[in-house]
Design an enzyme around this catalytic site. Structure first.
Site, PDB file in Angstrom:
ATOM      1  N   GLY A 137      34.807  18.849   5.404  1.00 52.27           N
ATOM      2  CA  GLY A 137      35.956  19.476   6.059  1.00 52.27           C
ATOM      3  C   GLY A 137      37.155  18.547   6.050  1.00 52.27           C
ATOM      4  N   ASP A 161      30.453  21.165   5.819  1.00 49.56           N
ATOM      5  CA  ASP A 161      29.117  20.646   5.519  1.00 49.56           C
ATOM      6  C   ASP A 161      28.206  20.489   6.745  1.00 49.56           C
ATOM      7  OD1 ASP A 161      30.601  18.485   6.469  1.00 49.56           O
ATOM      8  OD2 ASP A 161      30.348  17.253   4.674  1.00 49.56           O
ATOM      9  N   GLY A 202      30.742   9.072   6.121  1.00 49.78           N
ATOM     10  CA  GLY A 202      31.449   9.477   7.338  1.00 49.78           C
ATOM     11  C   GLY A 202      30.447   9.979   8.379  1.00 49.78           C
ATOM     12  N   GLU A 208      34.504  17.209  15.484  1.00 49.90           N
ATOM     13  CA  GLU A 208      35.066  15.965  14.919  1.00 49.90           C
ATOM     14  C   GLU A 208      34.605  14.750  15.730  1.00 49.90           C
ATOM     15  OE1 GLU A 208      36.402  15.514  12.164  1.00 49.90           O
ATOM     16  OE2 GLU A 208      37.195  17.456  11.526  1.00 49.90           O
ATOM     17  N   HIS A 233      35.796  11.070  15.291  1.00 51.85           N
ATOM     18  CA  HIS A 233      37.082  10.560  15.774  1.00 51.85           C
ATOM     19  C   HIS A 233      37.173  10.510  17.297  1.00 51.85           C
ATOM     20  CE1 HIS A 233      38.175  10.423  11.634  1.00 51.85           C
ATOM     21  NE2 HIS A 233      37.657  11.628  11.525  1.00 51.85           N
ATOM     22  N   CYS A 271      40.915   3.500  11.683  1.00 50.64           N
ATOM     23  CA  CYS A 271      40.118   4.589  11.107  1.00 50.64           C
ATOM     24  C   CYS A 271      40.939   5.295  10.027  1.00 50.64           C
ATOM     25  CB  CYS A 271      39.758   5.566  12.229  1.00 50.64           C
ATOM     26  SG  CYS A 271      38.855   7.016  11.682  1.00 50.64           S
ATOM     27  N   CYS A 312      41.711   8.212   9.897  1.00 49.18           N
ATOM     28  CA  CYS A 312      42.567   9.239  10.493  1.00 49.18           C
ATOM     29  C   CYS A 312      43.873   8.650  11.010  1.00 49.18           C
ATOM     30  CB  CYS A 312      41.836   9.952  11.630  1.00 49.18           C
ATOM     31  SG  CYS A 312      41.714   8.975  13.139  1.00 49.18           S
ATOM     32  N   CYS A 365      37.862   4.605  16.297  1.00 43.19           N
ATOM     33  CA  CYS A 365      37.077   5.852  16.270  1.00 43.19           C
ATOM     34  C   CYS A 365      35.616   5.529  15.956  1.00 43.19           C
ATOM     35  CB  CYS A 365      37.588   6.771  15.161  1.00 43.19           C
ATOM     36  SG  CYS A 365      39.246   7.383  15.407  1.00 43.19           S
ATOM     37  N   GLU A 393      33.819   6.765  13.701  1.00 46.55           N
ATOM     38  CA  GLU A 393      33.644   6.605  12.250  1.00 46.55           C
ATOM     39  C   GLU A 393      34.060   5.207  11.782  1.00 46.55           C
ATOM     40  OE1 GLU A 393      33.869  10.302  10.011  1.00 46.55           O
ATOM     41  OE2 GLU A 393      35.427   9.325   8.855  1.00 46.55           O
TER      42      GLU A 393
END
Ligand SMILES: [Zn+2]
Length: 396
Positions: free
Chosen positions: A160, A200, A228, A249, A252, A262, A264, A269, A271
């Site tokens: 995504g 996914d 990720g 999400e 994040h 990150c 983003c 975050c 991730e």
């Protein structure tokens, strides 16, 4: 095949009418528990006998279900047993990942008939990826001796963010060159078969719920830990999308206010501190060693070392996030998938040990933690089941 343009994407979680929902409930009950009598279906689904009888009669006329014998019922009369007509139609699942594409063909009962995994660098772009999918589907159908006419739909799982309703891949951070790609439309033009797009982690959550560790579970979250970190949320048997399809999400949520940068644009975050990407970066920064995730996991298994310490620290962060998630959503089950969660026991055990310390005790004992039973196939099987689910929507 006619009518591709007329098939609406009904969104996995959005079986829009009661009629669609009831059809799906009856079909999935037959899939899971069949063969069953109409009375048994009514009792298991809480639908009325009349509703079940109508749906079964509709399905029989379309050859989706068939009679599979009789059993004695109350009053001594024999009742007919119904089951899924597994060979009436096939569905294709396609899982587009960063470094590979997985395709699978299932029958109408969700049994996988054949799968194919092809290494593919997603940065080669949408058109080349569709040509790769074309070759894979041609190979699968040839191997099975079926034609595209036998395929009722193609479900596609991709990273995504996506616009599922319009079938558009928006701009996934790890897929450079993919911006606002109308993937569903291009796939439908290529195959002339109804296609459906799903993020996914949502597809994988659905795959595990319908055919994997989460069978029969109504409230499930699927945590995908790879390069990720993604999350699929299932509440009351349906995927939860949020207002703008942005739910899930978890990568994040902020773990460290002044933590590492990150992708983003924010700092600290999840991730950036707990994903495969974060581990590779940490290892490279400390030892100037560009390491694949696979190799890092393999080194961590060779006794106490820096790779192991990094995995434990990353697992701790993810455990905190999972505890927050459980306290927020109160799921029955948390399923962990992706190469990092499936490949590293140290990492996985640290997630559970930290999470258990921070989940409210009164709920902890009711939550089950599982690894994805379908392994790397959760997404592709979920994608095929999305095509199946949508085909129920498109029945006239
Ligand atoms: Zn972020």
């Amino acid at each position: 095949m006619n009518g591709v343009g007329n098939v609406k994407h009904c969104g996995v979680g959005n079986l829009r009418t009661i009629k669609h929902r009831n059809r799906y409930i009856v079909l999935s009950t037959l899939l899971r528990e069949g063969p069953l009598t109409k009375a048994q279906i009514a009792s298991q689904t809480n639908l009325t006998f009349a509703t079940v009888a109508n749906i079964i009669s509709e399905f029989e006329s379309k050859q989706l279900v068939c009679e599979l014998g009789r059993v004695a019922s109350q009053g001594g009369r024999k009742a007919t047993l119904y089951g899924i007509n597994r060979n009436v139609q096939c569905f294709v699942g396609v899982d587009v990942q960063i470094e590979k594409i997985i395709c699978a063909i299932t029958n109408f009962g969700g049994d996988i008939l054949e799968t194919l995994v092809t290494p593919f660098d997603v940065s080669r772009g949408p058109l080349e990826s569709i040509q790769c999918v074309r070759t894979m589907i041609d190979t699968l159908t040839t191997n099975l001796g079926i034609s595209l006419e036998n395929i009722g739909g193609i479900g596609i799982s991709t990273p995504g963010p996506i616009d599922a309703e319009h079938g558009i891949i928006l701009s996934p951070p790890n897929m450079s060159g993919w911006v606002n790609v109308p993937f569903r439309e291009v796939m439908e033009r290529e195959f002339s078969i109804p296609c459906f797009l799903e993020r996914d982690a949502n597809a994988a959550a659905l795959g595990e719920k319908e055919f994997g560790a989460g069978r029969g579970i109504e409230h499930l979250v699927y945590v995908m830990v790879d390069v990720g970190i993604g999350l699929g949320i299932i509440i009351n048997n349906d995927i939860y999308y949020g207002f703008n399809n942005g739910a899930g999400e978890i990568g994040h949520v902020v773990m460290e206010l002044d933590g590492p940068r990150c992708n983003c644009g924010n700092n600290g975050c999840l991730e950036a501190v707990a994903s495969g990407y974060a581990l590779q970066r940490l290892f490279r920064d400390r030892f100037s060693d560009p390491m694949t995730l696979e190799k890092l996991i393999s080194i961590s298994k060779q006794g106490t070392n820096e790779a192991q310490k990094l995995l434990i620290q990353a697992g701790h962060y993810l455990g905190l996030a999972v505890a927050n998630l459980c306290n927020l959503l109160n799921p029955q089950m948390v399923v962990f998938g992706g190469s990092l969660a499936l490949g590293s026991d140290i990492y996985f055990e640290q997630i559970l040990s930290t999470a258990r310390k921070h989940i409210l005790p009164m709920y902890l004992h009711q939550i089950r933690f599982e690894r994805a039973e379908l392994g790397q196939m959760s997404g592709v099987i979920g994608a095929a089941s999305i095509a199946f689910k949508n085909s129920i929507c498109s029945l006239s």
